[in-house]
Write a protein that holds these residues in place. Structure first.
Motif: not given
Length: 456
Positions: A90-91, A93-94, A225, A228-234
Motif C-alpha cells: 500500500e505504501e 501504491r501511494f 492497480k 492508490s489515492l488511499c492515504r490512511q496514516d500515510r
C-alpha cells in the motif's frame, strides 16, 4: 494487491536470469525509440538548415526538463521498489500516486517559466534572429505539452519498480512509431491537413506522448492497480521528501554530462573542425555501443531496491557483481567489433580523409574503456537504488571533473588528440576502480548497521 510474478522473481529467482529477462525488453524499446528519434531529425532537416539549427538549439533547454523527469523517475523507482521489498504494498501504491502528481506539478511550473522566457533563454544560448521564429514554433508547443512527456516517464518508472520492463518498452516503442508516422503528415501536410513546418514536429511529439499518457494511466490505475489515492496514516509530505531526496541529486547528476561534454568539445575544437566532426560521430557511436549498459542501468535499480527493502544484501551484491562482470565482457566484445569495422564506420560517416582518420583513432582508443564506464554507470544507479543519492552525485562529479575531463586535457597536452582519448580512457579506469570499491564498502556498512540494530 497480490505479489506478481516479477516481484517474486526479483526477490527469489535466479539473479542472472531475472536481470536478463528484465533487460532484454528495455534494449528493444530503446532501439525502437532511438530509430524513430533519428526519423524525427531527418524530417526536420528536409525543411532546411535554419529549422534544423533551431531544433539543435532546443536541446539544452528540453534536456533540462527531461533531466528533472529522469531524476524524479529514479527517485520514484527507488522508493517504490524498497517499499515492495519491505512487503508494504500500500505504501508503494501511494508513493506512485504522489510521484505522478508531484512530477506533473514540477514540470508544469518549470515549463511555464520556460515558455515565458523563450527569447531570453535562447538568446543566451546564442540563437540568431533568423532562427528564433522556428524556435518559438517548436518550443511553445513543446512547453505546453511537456507534462504529457513526463507522465509516461514516471509511469514507466513505477512499472519498472514493480519488475515490469516489457510494458515500458512497448509504450516507448509505440510512442516512437506514432511520432514517426505523424511527423511527415504534420510537418509537410497531407490531404486536408495543412503543413505546419517545425511546429508540426512538436505537435506530432505531443500527440504521441498523449497516447502514451492514456495507456500508462489505464495500466497503472485500472489494469495493474499500482496507484492508490488511499492515504490512511500515510503523509503526502513524507512521500514527497522521499522522492525528492533521491530525485533532485539524480537530476543534478544527469545534467552534469552535457556540461562535461561541452568542455570536452571545447578542448577538441583546438585541434580543428575535422576533430570536432569526428568527435561528434564518436559520441553517436558511444550511445549505440553503450545501449546494453543503459538498459541494464534501468533494470538493475529495481532489483537492488527491492532486495534492499527485503534486507537480502547477498542478492544485492550478487546482482551488482553479476552485472559488472557481464558489462566488462560484453563491452570488450563490442570494442573488438568496432575495431574490426572501424574502416567501414569511418567511411560511412565521413568523406574527408582527416575526419576518417580521427574516427578510426577514436574507435581504437576510447571504446576500450566503455566496460569501465559501464561499471561507473551501474554503480551510480545502484547507489540511487540503495537510497544513497549523494554518493551517486559525488561519483558523477568525480568521474567527469576529477578524472575524465582533466585526464583528457592533460593527455591532449602531451600526446595531442591521441593523448586526449587515452587520457579519457585512463580517467574511466581510475573512476571505475573507485566506484567498485566504494559500492562494496557502502553495502557492507549498511549491512553492518542493520545487524547492530537487530542485535540491540
Amino acid at each position: 494487491m497480490t505479489k506478481n510474478a516479477n516481484y517474486s522473481k526479483i526477490l527469489h529467482g535466479d539473479i542472472a536470469k531475472t536481470l536478463k529477462d528484465m533487460t532484454i525488453p528495455m534494449i528493444f524499446g530503446m532501439i525502437t525509440l532511438m530509430m524513430f528519434n533519428l526519423v524525427d531529425t531527418f524530417f526536420i532537416s528536409m525543411l532546411g538548415t535554419e529549422p534544423l539549427a533551431a531544433i539543435s538549439f532546443t536541446f539544452p533547454v528540453t534536456f533540462t526538463v527531461i533531466s528533472l523527469a529522469i531524476g524524479l523517475g529514479i527517485g520514484t523507482s527507488a522508493v517504490i521498489a524498497k517499499a515492495l521489498g519491505s512487503a508494504d504494498i500500500e505504501e508503494a501504491r501511494f508513493d506512485a500516486f504522489v510521484a505522478l502528481v508531484l512530477s506533473a506539478i514540477l514540470v508544469i511550473a518549470l515549463s511555464a517559466i520556460g515558455f515565458l522566457l523563450i527569447d531570453f533563454l535562447f538568446s543566451l544560448l546564442g540563437a540568431h534572429e533568423n532562427v528564433m521564429p522556428y524556435i518559438h514554433e517548436y518550443m511553445e508547443v513543446w512547453f505546453l505539452g511537456s507534462v504529457f512527456l513526463i507522465t509516461p516517464m514516471i509511469g514507466n518508472s513505477v512499472l519498472r519498480a514493480n519488475g515490469d520492463t516489457k510494458t515500458p518498452s512497448i509504450v516507448m516503442g509505440g510512442a516512437g512509431i506514432i511520432n514517426a508516422v505523424l511527423d511527415p503528415i504534420l510537418i509537410f501536410g497531407f490531404g486536408p491537413i495543412e503543413a505546419m513546418g517545425v511546429r508540426g514536429a512538436a505537435v506530432a511529439s505531443v500527440l504521441s506522448w498523449t497516447v502514451a499518457v492514456v495507456i500508462i494511466l489505464h495500466l497503472l490505475i485500472r489494469k495493474k492497480k499500482l496507484v492508490s489515492l488511499c492515504r490512511q496514516d500515510r503523509s503526502v509530505i513524507v512521500a514527497v521528501k522521499k522522492i525528492l531526496k533521491i530525485g533532485v541529486p539524480a537530476a543534478g547528476a544527469n545534467m552534469l554530462t552535457p556540461v562535461a561534454m561541452a568542455v570536452m568539445t571545447a578542448v577538441i575544437a583546438g585541434f580543428g573542425p575535422a576533430a570536432v566532426a569526428a568527435y561528434g560521430v564518436g559520441s553517436r557511436i558511444e550511445s549505440i555501443a553503450s545501449l546494453v549498459i543503459l538498459a541494464l542501468s534501468m533494470t538493475l535499480p529495481p532489483f537492488v531496491s527491492q532486495n534492499f527493502g527485503a534486507k537480502q544484501y547477498d542478492r544485492v551484491l550478487g546482482a551488482y557483481t553479476t552485472s559488472i562482470k557481464f558489462v566488462l565482457g560484453w563491452q570488450l566484445l563490442i570494442y573488438v567489433l568496432l575495431v574490426v569495422c572501424s574502416g567501414l564506420i569511418s567511411h560511412t560517416f565521413a568523406t574527408e580523409a582527416e575526419v576518417q582518420r580521427v574516427i578510426v583513432l577514436f574507435i581504437t582508443t576510447l571504446p576500450l574503456s566503455y566496460g569501465l564506464q559501464g561499471v561507473i554507470i551501474l554503480t551510480n544507479s545502484s547507489f540511487n537504488a540503495l537510497h544513497k543519492p549523494m554518493n551517486a552525485l559525488m561519483l558523477s562529479v568525480v568521474r567527469l571533473f576529477v578524472f575524465y575531463v582533466p585526464f583528457a586535457f592533460i593527455g591532449s597536452h602531451f600526446g595531442g588528440l591521441h593523448g586526449l582519448f587515452i587520457g579519457a580512457a585512463i580517467g574511466n579506469l581510475f573512476t571505475a576502480a573507485i566506484a567498485f570499491g566504494w559500492f562494496n564498502k557502502t553495502l557492507a556498512s549498511i549491512q553492518s548497521a542493520d545487524l547492530k540494530e537487530c542485535n540491540s
